[in-house]
Write a protein that holds these residues in place. Sequence first.
Motif, mmCIF file in Angstrom:
data_model
loop_
_atom_site.group_PDB
_atom_site.id
_atom_site.type_symbol
_atom_site.label_atom_id
_atom_site.label_comp_id
_atom_site.label_asym_id
_atom_site.label_seq_id
_atom_site.Cartn_x
_atom_site.Cartn_y
_atom_site.Cartn_z
ATOM 1 N N LEU B 64 0.832 -1.209 0.000
ATOM 2 C CA LEU B 64 0.000 0.000 0.000
ATOM 3 C C LEU B 64 0.865 1.257 0.000
ATOM 4 C CD1 LEU B 64 -2.755 1.365 0.200
ATOM 5 C CD2 LEU B 64 -2.645 1.104 2.675
ATOM 6 N N VAL B 65 1.945 1.257 0.809
ATOM 7 C CA VAL B 65 2.825 2.425 0.876
ATOM 8 C C VAL B 65 3.514 2.639 -0.476
ATOM 9 C CG1 VAL B 65 4.875 3.386 1.988
ATOM 10 C CG2 VAL B 65 3.158 2.208 3.357
ATOM 11 N N LEU B 68 0.945 4.124 -2.901
ATOM 12 C CA LEU B 68 0.695 5.546 -2.637
ATOM 13 C C LEU B 68 1.903 6.379 -3.079
ATOM 14 C CD1 LEU B 68 -0.947 5.227 0.892
ATOM 15 C CD2 LEU B 68 -2.089 5.811 -1.250
ATOM 16 N N LEU B 69 3.098 5.808 -2.876
ATOM 17 C CA LEU B 69 4.321 6.514 -3.277
ATOM 18 C C LEU B 69 4.364 6.707 -4.793
ATOM 19 C CD1 LEU B 69 6.919 7.688 -2.098
ATOM 20 C CD2 LEU B 69 7.985 5.465 -2.363
ATOM 21 N N TYR B 72 0.899 9.027 -5.801
ATOM 22 C CA TYR B 72 0.892 10.416 -5.340
ATOM 23 C C TYR B 72 2.290 11.020 -5.277
ATOM 24 C CZ TYR B 72 -3.898 9.531 -3.817
ATOM 25 O OH TYR B 72 -5.223 9.214 -3.780
ATOM 26 N N GLY B 73 3.264 10.191 -4.871
ATOM 27 C CA GLY B 73 4.604 10.716 -4.618
ATOM 28 C C GLY B 73 5.376 11.069 -5.874
ATOM 29 N N THR B 76 4.315 14.378 -7.723
ATOM 30 C CA THR B 76 4.675 15.607 -6.996
ATOM 31 C C THR B 76 6.189 15.790 -6.960
ATOM 32 O OG1 THR B 76 4.404 14.337 -4.952
ATOM 33 C CG2 THR B 76 2.630 15.841 -5.540
ATOM 34 N N LEU B 77 6.932 14.682 -6.904
ATOM 35 C CA LEU B 77 8.388 14.795 -6.935
ATOM 36 C C LEU B 77 8.847 15.390 -8.262
ATOM 37 C CD1 LEU B 77 11.139 14.231 -5.599
ATOM 38 C CD2 LEU B 77 11.098 11.969 -6.635
#
Lengths: 238, 231
Positions: B64-65, B68-69, B72-73, B76-77
Amino acid sequence: MLTFLSDHLDAFASGAVITLQYTALSCLFGAVLALPIALMRLSPKAAVFWPATIYVLFFRGTPLLAQIFLIYYGSGQFRPTLEAVGLWQFFREPWFCAVLTLSLNTAAYSSEIFRGALQAVPRGEVEAAMALGMSALQRLRFILFPRALAAAWPAYTNEVVYQLQATSLVSIITVMDITGVARVIASRNFAFYEAFVTAAAFYLAIVYLVILLARRVERRLHAHLAAADANGSRKIRA
Amino acid sequence: MLDLKGYGWLLWEGVQLTVMVSVVSMAGAVIVGLLAALAKLGRSRLRSAIVEAYTTVVRGVPELVLLLLVYYGVPTLVQDVAASLGYDFVVAINPFAAGIATITFIYGAFACEVFRGAYLNVPAGQHEAAAVLGLNRMAALRLVILPQVFRYALPGLGNVWMVLVKATALISIIQLPELMRNADVAARATRMPFTFFFAACLVYLTITLASMWAQARAEGWAGRGVVGGRL
């Protein structure tokens, strides 16, 4: 990234405490539940064997997320009944449903590990125990369990590591574990990669710490074998 | 039987997407896993260190992490890096691509371990025999080693597949209309969450049982030329 860490380290630490609590509780309940299930799966009686087998098949054959939704949201469909028996106050709480589902889930996986370990105990040792006049309960307690524990340990610690990561799903039903904290901080501060990379680092650190501890215990569980080996080789040399 | 209140078609559309995401991700995971395993077994220290880091991270971070990374991550990065260089634009990954990319990335690491184990199971005599026949390294790999690697890898790959199918349920979190997501939509619309999540569970269970059956058949087929056949 550094200011991000110093600002939110406390929140992540409290999330880590929650993650560890959910892991410990569900592994404890799961292991307690797994033993009878494993013994049932070894039974020759169909009425004992099949309920346990269907249980294991269901919890291993469906996604944990579906099980969490089934119990947390699904219980709402039976609200009047649950209220009548006084259980609704538990089922409406995310923490209760989370721990319940995680425990039922890990019980299914653990029972398969225990079953394999019980089957791996050499038949001769069980027969020797019978010859000594041990009852079935004594055989379980003094012969089968100690032997099975050592055999199951490496696979079981793997299961604990999986469980530790599986607890991240409880964030979806609003529990504030590491992942839950990361999701809130990410959307509140528009800091998505910082938050999720930090969460990932927390999980990595905890997982490899658990693996390290498990290896230590494993060496202790097998200590008598190492000693026997050393004695044996000394005898041969003498 | 379960009364789905006319929402059966929505679940069926979800099932199709779940199966498609699973198949595409599995194909990706097999390719990534094979390349990673060859890199890990190869002579280059750098490459095996990179693969080691990759499998270590995947084994220690929840799916899950990672999802999400990626979802979403990463956008934005990219935006932040672009902004610091003076560019201003919005990046969005679609859930379908993010889901497949994440699942492929995670299960590529598991497939890598399966392939590595399978490769080490191929007897040394097979490598020597290929060399004696005058095959160069690539030809030996393609004609002698890899066919045997796949046979040894089959049980492990079947296991990866079954875990992978269940992991696709997570993509519902980023709104991809697969089985879990559509069950959720139907559950909310009808206020019958138990019925729909239970139906979804039964579908996953069916896929698991069908996969177990197919795996047994495939292992029998792969072992047809071997004395003592099945592993």
